[in-house]
Design an enzyme around this catalytic site. Structure first.
Site, mmCIF file in Angstrom:
data_model
loop_
_atom_site.group_PDB
_atom_site.id
_atom_site.type_symbol
_atom_site.label_atom_id
_atom_site.label_comp_id
_atom_site.label_asym_id
_atom_site.label_seq_id
_atom_site.Cartn_x
_atom_site.Cartn_y
_atom_site.Cartn_z
ATOM 1 N N VAL A 10 46.044 42.999 46.825
ATOM 2 C CA VAL A 10 47.232 42.533 46.108
ATOM 3 C C VAL A 10 47.983 43.659 45.405
ATOM 4 O O VAL A 10 49.085 43.441 44.915
ATOM 5 C CB VAL A 10 46.859 41.439 45.082
ATOM 6 C CG1 VAL A 10 46.363 40.198 45.785
ATOM 7 C CG2 VAL A 10 45.813 41.946 44.091
ATOM 8 N N ARG B 79 47.791 47.940 43.420
ATOM 9 C CA ARG B 79 47.042 49.066 42.883
ATOM 10 C C ARG B 79 47.117 49.041 41.376
ATOM 11 O O ARG B 79 48.089 48.558 40.804
ATOM 12 C CB ARG B 79 47.600 50.406 43.390
ATOM 13 C CG ARG B 79 47.392 50.655 44.866
ATOM 14 C CD ARG B 79 47.800 52.078 45.219
ATOM 15 N NE ARG B 79 47.009 53.044 44.455
ATOM 16 C CZ ARG B 79 45.832 53.524 44.850
ATOM 17 N NH1 ARG B 79 45.303 53.124 45.999
ATOM 18 N NH2 ARG B 79 45.175 54.400 44.117
ATOM 19 N N GLY B 80 46.110 49.582 40.727
ATOM 20 C CA GLY B 80 46.083 49.664 39.282
ATOM 21 C C GLY B 80 46.096 51.103 38.815
ATOM 22 O O GLY B 80 46.512 52.002 39.537
ATOM 23 N N ALA B 81 45.645 51.314 37.566
ATOM 24 C CA ALA B 81 45.570 52.676 37.046
ATOM 25 C C ALA B 81 44.637 53.515 37.897
ATOM 26 O O ALA B 81 44.749 54.727 37.954
ATOM 27 C CB ALA B 81 45.099 52.647 35.599
ATOM 28 N N GLY C 94 42.388 53.036 41.822
ATOM 29 C CA GLY C 94 41.887 52.231 42.922
ATOM 30 C C GLY C 94 42.771 51.095 43.375
ATOM 31 O O GLY C 94 43.901 50.914 42.938
ATOM 32 N N ASP D 229 49.956 53.100 28.423
ATOM 33 C CA ASP D 229 50.686 52.861 29.681
ATOM 34 C C ASP D 229 51.271 51.453 29.709
ATOM 35 O O ASP D 229 51.211 50.766 30.724
ATOM 36 C CB ASP D 229 49.754 53.075 30.868
ATOM 37 C CG ASP D 229 50.526 53.297 32.173
ATOM 38 O OD1 ASP D 229 51.739 53.573 32.093
ATOM 39 O OD2 ASP D 229 49.925 53.184 33.245
#
Length: 579
Positions: free
Chosen positions: A42, A44-46, A48, A156
């Site tokens: 779904v 990407r994050g900070a 991975g 962030d």
């Protein structure tokens, strides 16, 4: 052992070492990866990849690291999420050690960024939703800043890291891969330029007030439904340079002064001048009394086939005139305002002025002390059809009207609903479509036909031939249609026939008027476009000159740095020679 398995084993042992460290008390469950059924990627994050998955019969989101360089961010997020428990922060269910991944709460509504700027069809939302999202965000961040024994800074905050659930009414903060303890100094710039406080990329020292700056940018973004600093474009350093020089997002016309004051205080260059997140929560909680309807699920545009409307979303607040502001100490100049072309916004503005006049002595009670920026430049209006920001044009009247007794006066939330653009209408180039309230209504009922209507087909003249009586009268309003004649009376029939012919002429004139008005609107639009093109040309020339000056300044600075570097190198060589 293969390279992949070795990396996995290394990640597992590293995570295990961090988890089992005696100084760390982490509240999470170790989950067997075999219990997880991955469904789809779904985002990407900070760090991975983020996947939707099933775990113990419920939807979850799992974050998996892709490289060894992401392991540190994984450990940071694991440590921080294990410390927090708040309704506006994404919940951590646990972690897997082989492979290394986090198992977290799944947000079916996606990110706030996708709701604001994602693919069509975009949902409609009201001012109440926008204010509620910002209130919930401030509550979550205030919780982080107040944590003991060490407070947390998110670092962030931005719409991509704010998730929505419960039909878009509940907001949750995610992505703690860049979060740090409040005493930490930044060693490498993380986050996103458009939402980043100037002190974050100017140096390494910063406080929790950097989250306050980011929150102020988010408040502007959800109200306008525009990407911050989108007009600057180019690489991130251009935005950083502009923010460093005092540029801030443009102010919003018709935005109530308490909201504008809070927003601009958050943008202050000096972090000490920004409000604390706790103060923001108090102010937003008070202001939310004037924004009912935040608990209503977001609505997606439906297809109006009879009106020929597309399902693309349009602006809820495109009447808001915007002027760019720079927070340097200059006087306000060159304020360009886009005229409101719709009667509805004019009525709202007149209500606002009346309430301000009546409550002028009381309106100061809600003033939060504006710190409005000064040097003003025009921000070119966006022409995207998917804009659907929240209209604030009436809110100040509601706030001022209740300042005397402190009790909110109930007003219809329809004053704040979204507007749509009819495909046949010619709107101004300021992307200010006419207002269409979102209300569920059936098709317009037809006017009732008269009982036993008489039609020309029922009559013949004395020679037995059919009368060619015009049928245009059937399209007229009921009160303009000719009365049914008496078939046995020649005089009545003559009057009716004359009335029908006059009706046909009337319809012809009305059609010509409508066509001429349409042509007039087209010509006005073309003239407006020509003026805009001239303004854009002038703006581009000024921007080109500004870029040349900026390039010259940077070149000078580069030469200075180069000379300093040469001096330092020569000094080092001398020291080495003497040693």
């Amino acid at each position: 052992m293969s390279t992949a398995s070795a990396a996995s084993s290394s990640s597992s042992s590293s995570a295990s070492e961090m988890i089992e460290a005696p100084s760390q008390v982490l509240n999470f469950e170790e989950i067997d990866y075999k219990e997880i059924e991955v469904e789809e990627v779904v985002g990407r994050g900070a760090f991975g990849v983020v996947c939707k998955a099933k775990w113990r019969a419920k939807d979850v989101a799992i974050k998996q690291i892709e490289s060894e360089s992401e392991r540190k961010a994984f450990i940071v997020e694991l440590r921080q999420l294990s410390r927090v428990n708040h309704p506006n922060i994404v919940k951590l269910y646990g972690a897997c050690l082989n492979p290394v991944c986090l198992v977290m709460e799944y947000a079916e509504g996606g990110s706030l960024y996708n709701v604001l700027h994602g693919a069509e069809p975009l949902p409609y939302y009201t001012a109440a939703h926008a204010m509620s999202w910002c209130l919930q965000c401030s509550q979550g961040v205030a919780y982080l800043h107040s944590m003991q024994p060490k407070a947390l800074i998110h670092r962030d905050l931005k719409p991509p890291n704010l998730l929505l659930v419960a039909g878009g009414t509940v907001l949750k903060i995610c992505d703690f891969g860049t979060a740090c303890d409040i005493q930490t100094h930044m060693t490498n710039n993380k986050g996103s330029a458009a939402w980043m406080a100037p002190e974050v990329f100017e140096g390494s020292n910063y406080s929790e007030k950097c989250d306050v700056f980011s929150w102020g940018i988010i408040l502007w973004e959800v109200i306008t439904r525009r990407k911050p600093f989108d007009e600057i474009g180019g690489p991130a350093f251009r935005i950083m340079w502009a923010v460093h020089n005092g540029t801030r997002p443009p102010l919003i016309k018709n935005l109530p002064k308490p909201i504008e004051s809070l927003m601009t205080r958050c943008w202050s260059k000096d972090p000490s001048q920004r409000p604390s997140m706790e103060e923001i929560v108090k102010i937003m909680t008070h202001l939310m009394r004037y924004f009912p309807g935040a608990d209503e699920p977001l609505q997606y545009p439906c297809q109006y086939s009879d009106e020929g409307q597309s399902n693309s979303a349009t602006s809820t607040g495109s009447f808001m005139d915007i002027a760019s502001t720079n927070t340097s100490n200059k006087s306000d100049t060159n304020m360009e305002q886009v005229p409101a072309t719709n009667d509805t916004i004019k009525r709202l503005e007149s209500k606002l002025l009346k309430n301000q006049a009546k409550q002028q002595s009381e309106s100061g009670r809600l003033s939060l002390g504006a710190s409005r920026g000064s040097s003003v430049e025009s921000l070119p209006p966006t022409s995207e059809g998917k804009r659907m920001s929240a209209d604030m044009s009436e809110i100040e009247a509601r706030i001022v009207a209740t300042a005397g007794n402190g009790q909110p006066r109930r007003r219809s939330i329809q004053d704040l609903t979204v507007t749509g653009t009819e495909p046949g209408q010619v709107s101004s180039r300021s992307s200010s479509p006419s207002v269409r309230m979102i209300t569920t209504s059936g098709p317009t009922s037809e006017k009732p036909a008269r009982s036993h209507p008489w039609t020309p087909d029922d009559s013949t003249d004395t020679n037995g031939s059919d009368n060619s009586i015009p049928m245009a009268y059937l399209t007229l309003d009921h009160q303009l249609q000719p009365l049914a004649p008496c078939p046995n009376s020649k005089e009545s029939m003559a009057v009716f026939e004359q009335h029908c012919k006059m009706a046909q002429e009337y319809m012809k004139v009305q059609t010509e008027i409508a066509l001429l008005l349409q042509r007039k609107q087209e010509l006005v639009a073309e003239l407006d476009q020509d003026e805009k093109d001239q303004q854009n040309t002038s703006r581009l020339v000024q921007e080109h000159k500004k870029l040349l000056d900026e390039n010259k300044s940077l070149s000078t600075y580069y030469q200075q740095c180069k000379k300093q570097l040469e001096v330092i190198r020569s000094q080092q060589q001398k020291r080495q020679g003497t040693s």
